[in-house]
Design a protein around this motif. Structure first.
Motif, PDB file in Angstrom:
ATOM      1  N   THR A 109      -3.676  21.931 -26.005  1.00 37.05           N
ATOM      2  CA  THR A 109      -3.962  23.324 -25.647  1.00 37.05           C
ATOM      3  C   THR A 109      -5.031  23.347 -24.567  1.00 37.05           C
ATOM      4  O   THR A 109      -6.072  22.709 -24.709  1.00 37.05           O
ATOM      5  N   TRP A 110      -4.789  24.084 -23.502  1.00 32.38           N
ATOM      6  CA  TRP A 110      -5.741  24.207 -22.413  1.00 32.38           C
ATOM      7  C   TRP A 110      -6.119  25.671 -22.236  1.00 32.38           C
ATOM      8  O   TRP A 110      -5.383  26.571 -22.630  1.00 32.38           O
ATOM      9  N   LEU A 111      -7.254  25.881 -21.599  1.00 35.78           N
ATOM     10  CA  LEU A 111      -7.638  27.222 -21.194  1.00 35.78           C
ATOM     11  C   LEU A 111      -7.067  27.498 -19.810  1.00 35.78           C
ATOM     12  O   LEU A 111      -6.618  26.589 -19.106  1.00 35.78           O
ATOM     13  N   VAL A 112      -7.078  28.762 -19.407  1.00 35.92           N
ATOM     14  CA  VAL A 112      -6.595  29.129 -18.081  1.00 35.92           C
ATOM     15  C   VAL A 112      -7.572  28.566 -17.051  1.00 35.92           C
ATOM     16  O   VAL A 112      -8.746  28.947 -17.034  1.00 35.92           O
ATOM     17  N   PRO A 113      -7.136  27.635 -16.199  1.00 36.11           N
ATOM     18  CA  PRO A 113      -8.064  27.052 -15.225  1.00 36.11           C
ATOM     19  C   PRO A 113      -8.302  27.992 -14.049  1.00 36.11           C
ATOM     20  O   PRO A 113      -7.501  28.896 -13.789  1.00 36.11           O
ATOM     21  N   LYS A 114      -9.372  27.757 -13.339  1.00 34.17           N
ATOM     22  CA  LYS A 114      -9.681  28.592 -12.175  1.00 34.17           C
ATOM     23  C   LYS A 114      -8.997  28.022 -10.932  1.00 34.17           C
ATOM     24  O   LYS A 114      -9.625  27.490 -10.015  1.00 34.17           O
ATOM     25  N   ILE A 115      -7.686  28.152 -10.952  1.00 29.50           N
ATOM     26  CA  ILE A 115      -6.844  27.790  -9.813  1.00 29.50           C
ATOM     27  C   ILE A 115      -6.025  29.038  -9.468  1.00 29.50           C
ATOM     28  O   ILE A 115      -5.366  29.610 -10.330  1.00 29.50           O
ATOM     29  N   ILE A 116      -6.100  29.469  -8.221  1.00 23.59           N
ATOM     30  CA  ILE A 116      -5.419  30.693  -7.798  1.00 23.59           C
ATOM     31  C   ILE A 116      -4.201  30.310  -6.963  1.00 23.59           C
ATOM     32  O   ILE A 116      -4.287  29.443  -6.090  1.00 23.59           O
ATOM     33  N   HIS A 117      -3.061  30.946  -7.244  1.00 20.27           N
ATOM     34  CA  HIS A 117      -1.812  30.655  -6.550  1.00 20.27           C
ATOM     35  C   HIS A 117      -1.310  31.882  -5.803  1.00 20.27           C
ATOM     36  O   HIS A 117      -1.364  33.007  -6.318  1.00 20.27           O
ATOM     37  N   TYR A 118      -0.815  31.645  -4.595  1.00 19.13           N
ATOM     38  CA  TYR A 118      -0.086  32.659  -3.826  1.00 19.13           C
ATOM     39  C   TYR A 118       1.238  32.040  -3.368  1.00 19.13           C
ATOM     40  O   TYR A 118       1.324  30.811  -3.197  1.00 19.13           O
ATOM     41  N   LEU A 171      -4.080  31.280 -12.081  1.00 12.19           N
ATOM     42  CA  LEU A 171      -3.791  32.697 -11.890  1.00 12.19           C
ATOM     43  C   LEU A 171      -2.916  32.868 -10.664  1.00 12.19           C
ATOM     44  O   LEU A 171      -3.290  32.439  -9.568  1.00 12.19           O
ATOM     45  N   TYR A 172      -1.753  33.480 -10.846  1.00 13.39           N
ATOM     46  CA  TYR A 172      -0.897  33.812  -9.713  1.00 13.39           C
ATOM     47  C   TYR A 172      -1.153  35.256  -9.309  1.00 13.39           C
ATOM     48  O   TYR A 172      -1.239  36.150 -10.153  1.00 13.39           O
ATOM     49  N   LEU A 173      -1.254  35.492  -7.988  1.00 17.20           N
ATOM     50  CA  LEU A 173      -1.404  36.839  -7.449  1.00 17.20           C
ATOM     51  C   LEU A 173      -0.368  37.080  -6.356  1.00 17.20           C
ATOM     52  O   LEU A 173      -0.138  36.207  -5.503  1.00 17.20           O
ATOM     53  N   PRO A 214       3.097  50.619 -14.452  1.00 14.75           N
ATOM     54  CA  PRO A 214       3.083  52.035 -14.832  1.00 14.75           C
ATOM     55  C   PRO A 214       4.355  52.508 -15.517  1.00 14.75           C
ATOM     56  O   PRO A 214       4.321  53.417 -16.328  1.00 14.75           O
ATOM     57  N   PHE A 215       5.512  51.877 -15.234  1.00 15.56           N
ATOM     58  CA  PHE A 215       6.756  52.333 -15.859  1.00 15.56           C
ATOM     59  C   PHE A 215       7.040  51.612 -17.174  1.00 15.56           C
ATOM     60  O   PHE A 215       8.097  51.787 -17.761  1.00 15.56           O
ATOM     61  N   GLY A 216       6.128  50.753 -17.651  1.00 16.27           N
ATOM     62  CA  GLY A 216       6.243  50.229 -19.002  1.00 16.27           C
ATOM     63  C   GLY A 216       6.565  48.763 -19.161  1.00 16.27           C
ATOM     64  O   GLY A 216       6.180  48.156 -20.157  1.00 16.27           O
ATOM     65  N   TRP A 217       7.272  48.138 -18.195  1.00 13.16           N
ATOM     66  CA  TRP A 217       7.612  46.725 -18.327  1.00 13.16           C
ATOM     67  C   TRP A 217       6.512  45.851 -17.741  1.00 13.16           C
ATOM     68  O   TRP A 217       5.633  46.325 -17.028  1.00 13.16           O
ATOM     69  N   ALA A 218       6.594  44.554 -18.023  1.00 10.75           N
ATOM     70  CA  ALA A 218       5.612  43.618 -17.480  1.00 10.75           C
ATOM     71  C   ALA A 218       5.752  43.527 -15.968  1.00 10.75           C
ATOM     72  O   ALA A 218       6.855  43.585 -15.422  1.00 10.75           O
ATOM     73  N   GLY A 219       4.617  43.374 -15.302  1.00 10.81           N
ATOM     74  CA  GLY A 219       4.623  43.094 -13.874  1.00 10.81           C
ATOM     75  C   GLY A 219       4.318  41.628 -13.665  1.00 10.81           C
ATOM     76  O   GLY A 219       3.391  41.088 -14.265  1.00 10.81           O
ATOM     77  N   ASN A 220       5.094  40.941 -12.816  1.00 14.45           N
ATOM     78  CA  ASN A 220       4.821  39.517 -12.570  1.00 14.45           C
ATOM     79  C   ASN A 220       4.050  39.304 -11.281  1.00 14.45           C
ATOM     80  O   ASN A 220       4.023  38.216 -10.731  1.00 14.45           O
ATOM     81  N   GLY A 221       3.397  40.362 -10.793  1.00 12.59           N
ATOM     82  CA  GLY A 221       2.525  40.224  -9.628  1.00 12.59           C
ATOM     83  C   GLY A 221       1.197  39.600  -9.977  1.00 12.59           C
ATOM     84  O   GLY A 221       0.480  39.112  -9.094  1.00 12.59           O
ATOM     85  N   ALA A 261      -5.104  47.558 -16.970  1.00 11.76           N
ATOM     86  CA  ALA A 261      -5.759  46.275 -16.704  1.00 11.76           C
ATOM     87  C   ALA A 261      -5.651  45.885 -15.230  1.00 11.76           C
ATOM     88  O   ALA A 261      -6.623  45.444 -14.622  1.00 11.76           O
ATOM     89  N   PHE A 262      -4.453  46.036 -14.637  1.00 12.69           N
ATOM     90  CA  PHE A 262      -4.244  45.543 -13.278  1.00 12.69           C
ATOM     91  C   PHE A 262      -3.727  46.604 -12.318  1.00 12.69           C
ATOM     92  O   PHE A 262      -4.134  46.654 -11.163  1.00 12.69           O
ATOM     93  N   TYR A 263      -2.768  47.433 -12.746  1.00 13.37           N
ATOM     94  CA  TYR A 263      -1.983  48.206 -11.791  1.00 13.37           C
ATOM     95  C   TYR A 263      -2.307  49.695 -11.727  1.00 13.37           C
ATOM     96  O   TYR A 263      -2.035  50.340 -10.725  1.00 13.37           O
ATOM     97  N   TRP A 264      -2.826  50.249 -12.783  1.00 12.45           N
ATOM     98  CA  TRP A 264      -3.007  51.706 -12.829  1.00 12.45           C
ATOM     99  C   TRP A 264      -4.486  52.043 -12.834  1.00 12.45           C
ATOM    100  O   TRP A 264      -5.256  51.390 -13.542  1.00 12.45           O
ATOM    101  N   PRO A 265      -5.007  52.997 -12.072  1.00 10.28           N
ATOM    102  CA  PRO A 265      -4.268  53.974 -11.243  1.00 10.28           C
ATOM    103  C   PRO A 265      -4.127  53.572  -9.798  1.00 10.28           C
ATOM    104  O   PRO A 265      -4.023  54.431  -8.931  1.00 10.28           O
ATOM    105  N   TYR A 266      -4.143  52.250  -9.529  1.00 14.42           N
ATOM    106  CA  TYR A 266      -4.169  51.806  -8.133  1.00 14.42           C
ATOM    107  C   TYR A 266      -2.789  51.692  -7.505  1.00 14.42           C
ATOM    108  O   TYR A 266      -2.639  51.198  -6.394  1.00 14.42           O
ATOM    109  N   GLN A 267      -1.750  52.112  -8.233  1.00 15.85           N
ATOM    110  CA  GLN A 267      -0.386  52.182  -7.674  1.00 15.85           C
ATOM    111  C   GLN A 267       0.052  50.855  -7.072  1.00 15.85           C
ATOM    112  O   GLN A 267       0.560  50.795  -5.952  1.00 15.85           O
TER     113      GLN A 267
END
Length: 346
Positions: free
Chosen positions: A150-159, A249-251, A276-283, A335-341
């Protein structure tokens, strides 16, 4: 007296027949869920090199006090059966395997019969010798293994930018997102996965930033034998493989972080945010490496259809998060998307 003796004899016979072993019922095999057993290959493609370790996870949704689970590995007339006592990770050494197609089966049987199959799941994979990239250039095959650690979320950012083509002029918002991620997250590194090499002033500025790696990737034109043609699905597959291999973390390239999200990096579960419409966002996807949540997500691509836009990126991770909350969490839309559209991360 004679009639009484005959009556007693008849009663004794009926009593003996009632106690026959065939009238005693054994406990039924208790199944839980839509399917009682599942086998998941944890390699991101179904082509393996001889000498590799084949990792797979067996999921059992049944009461093993009344059932037996087996894994069979079949090639031609060769069958290897292994008795399984619980769900878990398993590995097979492929060093002695010849080239060819193999099948791995998970079977659920009642303990009272080894001939009755209550549930079954199977996967097919190929073993080849030589360099897999030369033989299967259009498949996504990454060389990494899995374990039960088991690992923790590492501080590696992906684009992921750019997989659409032709080679694009790098937009300012990608530079702004990468630069802000460096400042807020203080990551070990940032990896920008690209296929078509961007150009222009802001790409040169990104190249000058510290701890930024530019990584060329092949386009995943097929996955588990299913054709991939849309650039959105190219990006979906690449980000899942990157997170499985490295964690982090993927952004999306057009998202700008607004705070460091320190608590999320200290967790050991995959996380996504509700749109905002209820499903998961993979952004936005955060995950430890070798995450069972991501491996379940990736395995759904066995039935992938490129025309079904949004299904594998939104509905599938939502269903997995609801079904396996110990492996992944779907955070509320604030958490991530609302109200920032969908334009910024809070």
């Amino acid at each position: 007296l004679l009639l009484l003796l005959l009556l007693l004899l008849l009663v004794g016979c009926c009593s003996t027949a009632g106690n026959s072993p065939t009238a005693v019922s054994s406990p039924a095999c208790k199944q839980v869920g839509w399917n009682a057993v599942g086998v998941f290959l944890l390699s991101p493609c179904n082509t393996m090199e001889r000498g590799d370790l084949l990792w797979f996870r067996l999921e059992i949704w049944a009461d093993l006090s009344s059932c037996s689970a087996f894994v069979e590995l079949r090639a031609a007339d060769q069958v290897v059966a292994t008795n399984i006592t619980s769900s878990g990770f398993f590995k097979v050494d492929l060093s002695t395997f010849g080239d060819g197609m193999y099948e791995i089966h998970a079977l659920l049987l009642p303990r009272t019969s080894t001939e009755t199959v209550l549930a079954k799941d199977s996967r097919t994979f190929r073993v080849i010798s030589g360099t897999r990239k030369e033989s299967y250039p259009s498949s996504v095959c990454l060389d990494f293994g899995f374990s039960t650690g088991t690992w923790l979320v590492p501080k590696i950012i992906h684009y992921v930018y750019d997989v659409r083509g032709p080679p694009p002029r790098c937009p300012y918002f990608l530079f702004l997102s990468v630069k802000t991620s460096l400042t807020l997250f203080q990551p070990e590194r940032i990896i920008v996965h690209y296929h078509f090499l961007p150009w222009g002033r802001w790409w040169e500025e990104i190249r000058r930033l510290p701890r930024v790696e530019l990584k060329f990737v092949e386009l995943p034109r097929s996955i588990f034998g299913n054709a991939v043609s849309s650039f959105a699905h190219f990006s979906d597959v690449i980000r899942l493989h990157a997170l499985l291999r490295h964690g982090g973390l993927y952004l999306d390239s057009d998202l700008v972080p607004l705070n460091a999200m320190t608590d999320l990096f200290h967790g050991d579960r995959t996380f996504l945010g509700e749109q905002p419409f209820g499903w998961a966002g993979n952004g936005v996807i955060g995950s430890p490496r070798e995450s069972p949540f991501l491996s379940k997500w990736l395995q759904t691509f066995h039935s992938f259809e490129d025309a079904r836009r949004g299904f594998w990126g939104a509905l599938v991770p939502s269903a997995i998060a609801w079904s396996f909350p110990e492996e992944g969490v779907l955070l509320p839309r604030t958490a991530f998307y609302w109200p920032y559209q969908l334009s910024a991360i809070s």
